[in-house]
Design a protein around this motif. Structure first.
Motif, short mmCIF file in Angstrom:
data_model
loop_
_atom_site.label_atom_id
_atom_site.label_comp_id
_atom_site.label_asym_id
_atom_site.label_seq_id
_atom_site.Cartn_x
_atom_site.Cartn_y
_atom_site.Cartn_z
N ALA A 76 -5.21 -4.04 -14.83
CA ALA A 76 -5.45 -4.91 -13.68
C ALA A 76 -5.02 -4.31 -12.26
O ALA A 76 -5.60 -4.44 -11.25
CB ALA A 76 -5.09 -6.32 -13.87
N ILE A 77 -3.73 -4.08 -12.27
CA ILE A 77 -3.22 -3.51 -11.14
C ILE A 77 -3.86 -2.16 -10.56
O ILE A 77 -3.96 -2.02 -9.48
CB ILE A 77 -1.56 -3.21 -11.38
N VAL A 78 -4.07 -1.21 -11.59
CA VAL A 78 -4.74 -0.08 -11.37
C VAL A 78 -6.15 -0.39 -10.64
O VAL A 78 -6.60 0.28 -9.64
CB VAL A 78 -4.78 0.89 -12.55
N ALA A 79 -6.89 -1.08 -11.41
CA ALA A 79 -8.18 -1.52 -10.76
C ALA A 79 -8.01 -2.43 -9.37
O ALA A 79 -8.72 -1.84 -8.49
CB ALA A 79 -8.77 -2.66 -11.52
N ALA A 80 -6.97 -3.11 -9.18
CA ALA A 80 -6.69 -3.75 -7.85
C ALA A 80 -6.51 -2.78 -6.91
O ALA A 80 -7.04 -2.74 -5.65
CB ALA A 80 -5.97 -4.90 -7.86
N ALA A 81 -5.58 -1.84 -7.02
CA ALA A 81 -5.09 -0.53 -6.11
C ALA A 81 -6.40 0.30 -5.91
O ALA A 81 -6.32 0.66 -4.76
CB ALA A 81 -4.08 0.34 -6.95
N VAL A 82 -7.32 0.41 -6.68
CA VAL A 82 -8.37 1.32 -6.35
C VAL A 82 -9.40 0.66 -5.45
O VAL A 82 -10.05 1.18 -4.29
CB VAL A 82 -9.22 1.72 -7.70
N GLU A 83 -9.50 -0.65 -5.82
CA GLU A 83 -10.32 -1.55 -5.00
C GLU A 83 -9.79 -1.72 -3.54
O GLU A 83 -10.65 -1.38 -2.54
CB GLU A 83 -10.52 -2.95 -5.49
N GLY A 84 -8.51 -1.39 -3.49
CA GLY A 84 -7.94 -1.52 -2.05
C GLY A 84 -7.91 -0.18 -1.44
O GLY A 84 -7.48 0.08 -0.35
N GLY A 85 -8.23 0.88 -1.95
CA GLY A 85 -8.48 2.25 -1.62
C GLY A 85 -7.48 3.30 -1.91
O GLY A 85 -7.59 4.39 -1.14
N VAL A 86 -6.55 3.05 -2.88
CA VAL A 86 -5.88 4.12 -3.41
C VAL A 86 -6.47 5.19 -3.90
O VAL A 86 -7.77 5.21 -4.58
CB VAL A 86 -4.88 3.55 -4.63
N THR A 87 -6.16 6.39 -3.53
CA THR A 87 -7.20 7.80 -3.80
C THR A 87 -6.64 8.42 -5.12
O THR A 87 -7.32 9.10 -5.78
CB THR A 87 -7.03 8.68 -2.67
N ALA A 88 -5.39 8.25 -5.63
CA ALA A 88 -4.82 8.91 -6.89
C ALA A 88 -3.85 8.04 -7.49
O ALA A 88 -3.15 7.33 -6.87
CB ALA A 88 -4.00 10.21 -6.42
N ILE A 89 -3.95 7.98 -8.75
CA ILE A 89 -2.93 7.27 -9.33
C ILE A 89 -2.17 7.85 -10.64
O ILE A 89 -3.12 8.94 -11.19
CB ILE A 89 -3.90 5.98 -10.20
N GLN A 90 -0.88 7.72 -10.60
CA GLN A 90 -0.25 8.45 -11.82
C GLN A 90 0.13 7.67 -12.72
O GLN A 90 1.06 6.79 -12.15
CB GLN A 90 1.02 9.30 -11.12
#
Ligand SMILES: Nc1ncnc2c1ncn2[C@@H]1O[C@H](COP(=O)(O)OP(=O)(O)O)[C@@H](O)[C@H]1O
Ligand SMILES: Cc1ncc(COP(=O)(O)O)c(N)n1
Ligand SMILES: [Mg+2]
Length: 705
Positions: A22-36
């Motif tokens: 859920a956190i990762v999904a929210a972060a992407v929705e907010g515009g995060v470009t890379a996730i580790q």
């Protein structure tokens, strides 16, 4: 190149009993470009499950990396999860071995905290490492064992040797740091707690992303020196709207006032020229000016003031001069005596944008009747004054509207397109020249000057055509006049301001021969002149109905994986209108017939299905784009050939419509954004998917030949 500008380390220990997906999904929705994903304490199987859930939530909208656990990455990839690579530290196995195990396509990031470590990473064979995570910039609670923090100065010093390797700043950084990070040479900012522990992770991500975007693309200050048009369609008013719409901050020094509406100009008042000089001096004393557009200057005294000001400026600011002499309505805006004074100003500009009558006056020859003649005049003018001449064919008779950027050696960039059928062209010249200035001011590339002007001109023209196409949606002025263009059309449609994008342009270059081939294939030529065999056309329509039904499903799938709500809405609306068109075709042309796809239709649809099956949003929308772009292109030509008694009149109308043109532009803009976010390997996939779709388009047109 991988986009690490807004980078989330989803540390499972920090997330604790929160939901990582859920956190990762929210972060992407907010515009995060890379996730580790970092799960140091988790067993392989548990980590793999988290990775699976996160990959599903991200759906290709951001790069997904796994911290340290190369085995888990390999297992995830083998299981078909959408993972892009790994991020490893100095203490783990040598990064060369990691690269060996993950293969050449995966992304490999490496932590480095000293100048030595960075230098060593730089000396590895190319392609071993894709980016570096450099820190800690500040002390942080998530890495208590880290060495002495670097600070921004230390970061800048340490990363000096990194060369082309992007360096992400990590460790106690977050909102408020983007400007310092960019100044220190960072390619991005990585955060842990700022998003993982945020009450609203989407909001936190958006704040970070927006701040980075603003800092990376500072708003240019663009000055217009021109006349006022109280009806708001031309002059200063048009310039300010244009500058805003194309991403700049607009400033205006008023050189003349007109009594004007959509019917014409009834009077001109010129304030004292010295007063204009003082306005310009006041700006110079206070504001950084990134580009200047010059419009109506009314008389020789005013021209001299502006020329003196320009000549005395120390900074070399890009200058676009619209040598306004005569308004669209035919009224003189410059007294005859001033035409000579204009010549001096031409020499101080980088680009001038005359229409055909103005070009003739400036070059001292009769007005060109044919486009090649206009180009030759533009070349002579360019050579005489060492400027670039953007020649405008808006005044030519016929159904084309060619423009060209011409230098002393000839045409630098030629633009051609159908004339948009509207009387609302008041202020097109003003808007075009301020768009060129504004877009050029926002271009931060280090390309050659000519190339940058050609790009700015191309984007400005593309933007203006959108504004002209939307013009009749406004209700300004009464019958018989020239209404204004809609400067805010992109804002209303939620499209980002134009910015140069060499990537997408390269894609269109890839398919330029295919486009030319489609246009000269018998199907299209015969469709245009109406001689196409009715049976062949009917079969084409049947196949098109089959194709569109499937295409609508695929558009809906693009909506599902779209990274933002605005984009989702766009693909949903496109799916809906595609279904309507399909039904329309179906109704009109035999709903009862058996619906067996032709070999060409089946092959095209299989290709699109494969693009959708990658699960990657970028690849899917890239594959969907040629159906918009090529039809818009070819459809406009076909619509231009339409006539009242044309046998295929209805069909020709659909694709030549302004709505379709608008949708196409929006689709291009969304694909462009996806391309910007995509790492290298994914970008290549997108481009291949796009080109293959164009090839299928050609085969589809040629079927039954
Ligand atoms: N009906 C139209 N359709 C498409 N483009 C147009 C149309 N009218 C003008 N333009 C474009 O608007 C710009 C201004 O052109 P033009 O009318 O020649 O200059 P001006 O407004 O200075 O007289 C050019 O880029 C031209 O191609
Ligand atoms: C104050 C002012 N400046 C310029 C123009 C030229 O208009 P166009 O852009 O249609 O050539 C105008 N009509 N009014
Ligand atoms: Mg003009």
């Amino acid at each position: 190149m991988i986009d690490v500008s807004t980078y989330l380390v989803a540390d499972l220990a920090t997330i604790d009993d929160g939901d990582p997906a859920a956190i990762v999904a929210a972060a992407v929705e907010g515009g995060v470009t890379a996730i580790q994903i970092r799960g140091k304490h988790l067993a392989d199987g548990d980590l793999l499950r988290v990775v699976d859930a996160c990959a599903e939530a991200i759906a290709g909208r951001a790069v997904l990396l796994i911290n340290d656990r190369v085995d888990v990455f390999l297992a995830a990839r083998a299981a078909g999860m959408h993972v892009d690579g790994v991020h490893v530290g100095q203490g783990d196995e040598p990064v060369e071995d990691v690269r060996e195990r993950v293969g050449p396509r995966a992304i490999v990031g490496l932590s480095a905290s000293t100048g030595d470590e960075i230098t060593r990473a730089r000396t590895l064979s190319p392609g071993t490492v894709d980016y570096l995570g450099v820190g800690a910039v500040r002390a942080t609670p998530t890495k208590p064992d880290a060495p002495e923090p670097l600070g921004w100065d230390g970061f800048a010093r340490a990363t000096q040797t990194a060369g082309a390797l992007p360096c992400v700043a990590i460790g106690g950084v977050g909102v408020g740091d983007a400007a310092d990070a960019i100044a220190a040479g960072a390619a991005g900012i990585a955060v842990v707690r700022a998003i993982c522990r945020a009450a609203d992770p989407e909001h936190a991500a958006r704040e970070l992303h927006h701040e980075w975007q603003r800092a990376a693309h500072p708003v240019p200050n663009v000055l217009t020196i021109a006349g006022s048009d109280p009806s708001g369609g031309a002059g200063i008013q048009a310039d300010l709207k244009t500058i805003q719409a194309t991403g700049g901050y607009g400033m205006a020094a008023i050189a003349a006032l007109t009594i004007q509406n959509t019917q014409g100009v009834a009077g001109v008042h010129v304030p004292p020229a010295a007063f204009l000089g003082e306005q310009l001096a006041a700006l110079d004393a206070d504001v950084r000016i990134d580009a200047v557009k010059i419009g109506m200057l009314a008389d020789a005294t005013v021209i001299d003031v502006v020329a003196d000001w320009l000549a005395a400026r120390r900074e070399s600011t890009p200058v676009v001069l619209d040598p306004v002499m005569i308004a669209t309505s035919g009224h003189r805006l410059l007294d005859a005596a001033a035409e000579a004074a204009l010549t001096r100003l031409v020499g101080l500009a980088d680009v001038i944008t005359p229409n055909l009558p103005e070009l003739a006056v400036l070059v001292g020859e009769p007005e060109a009747r044919e486009w090649p003649e206009a180009l030759a005049q533009a070349q002579r003018l360019a050579a005489r004054h060492e400027v670039l001449v953007y020649a405008k064919g808006g005044h030519l008779p016929g159904d084309r509207s060619p423009d060209a950027l011409v230098g002393s050696a000839g045409v630098l960039a030629a633009f051609d397109g159908t004339r948009i059928d509207t009387a609302s062209t008041h202020g097109t010249g003003c808007s075009l020249s301020s768009a060129i200035a504004s877009i050029r001011a926002g271009d931060r590339t280090a390309l050659a000057d000519d190339v940058r002007w050609a790009w700015s001109a191309r984007l400005a023209r593309e933007w203006l055509r959108g504004a002209i196409a939307a013009a009749d949606g406004l209700e300004v002025g009464s019958d018989g006049g020239h209404g204004p263009v809609d400067h805010a059309y992109a804002l209303r449609a939620g499209i980002a301001p134009p910015r140069r994008d060499a990537e997408l342009d390269a894609w269109w270059e890839d398919i330029s021969e295919l486009r030319a081939a489609i246009v000269s294939d018998s199907f299209v030529t015969q469709l245009a002149d109406g001689s196409l065999d009715a049976a062949r056309f009917a079969e084409y329509l049947r196949q098109d109905a089959i194709y569109l039904e499937a295409y609508a499903h695929l558009l809906a799938r693009a909506a599902v994986v779209a990274p933002t709500r605005a984009e989702r809405r766009f693909w949903e609306a496109s799916a809906a209108s595609c279904r309507e068109t399909e039904m329309e075709l179906h109704r009109a042309h035999g709903a009862t017939e058996a619906r067996t796809p032709s070999r060409e239709a089946a092959a095209y649809l299989a290709h699109l299905e494969r693009a959708a099956a990658t699960g990657d949003h970028g690849v899917l929308v890239a594959a969907l784009l040629p159906c918009f772009g090529l039809y818009d292109d070819i459809g406009r030509d076909l619509a231009a050939a339409n006539r009242a008694d044309h046998p295929y009149r209805d069909w020709l109308d659909t694709y030549g419509s302004d709505e379709f043109a608008r949708d196409t532009r929006a689709a291009i803009a969304w694909v462009q954004q996806a391309a910007r976010r995509a790492p290298g390997a994914r970008l290549r996939l997108m481009r291949r998917a796009f080109v293959q779709s164009a090839e299928h388009e050609r085969a589809f047109f040629a079927q039954g030949e």
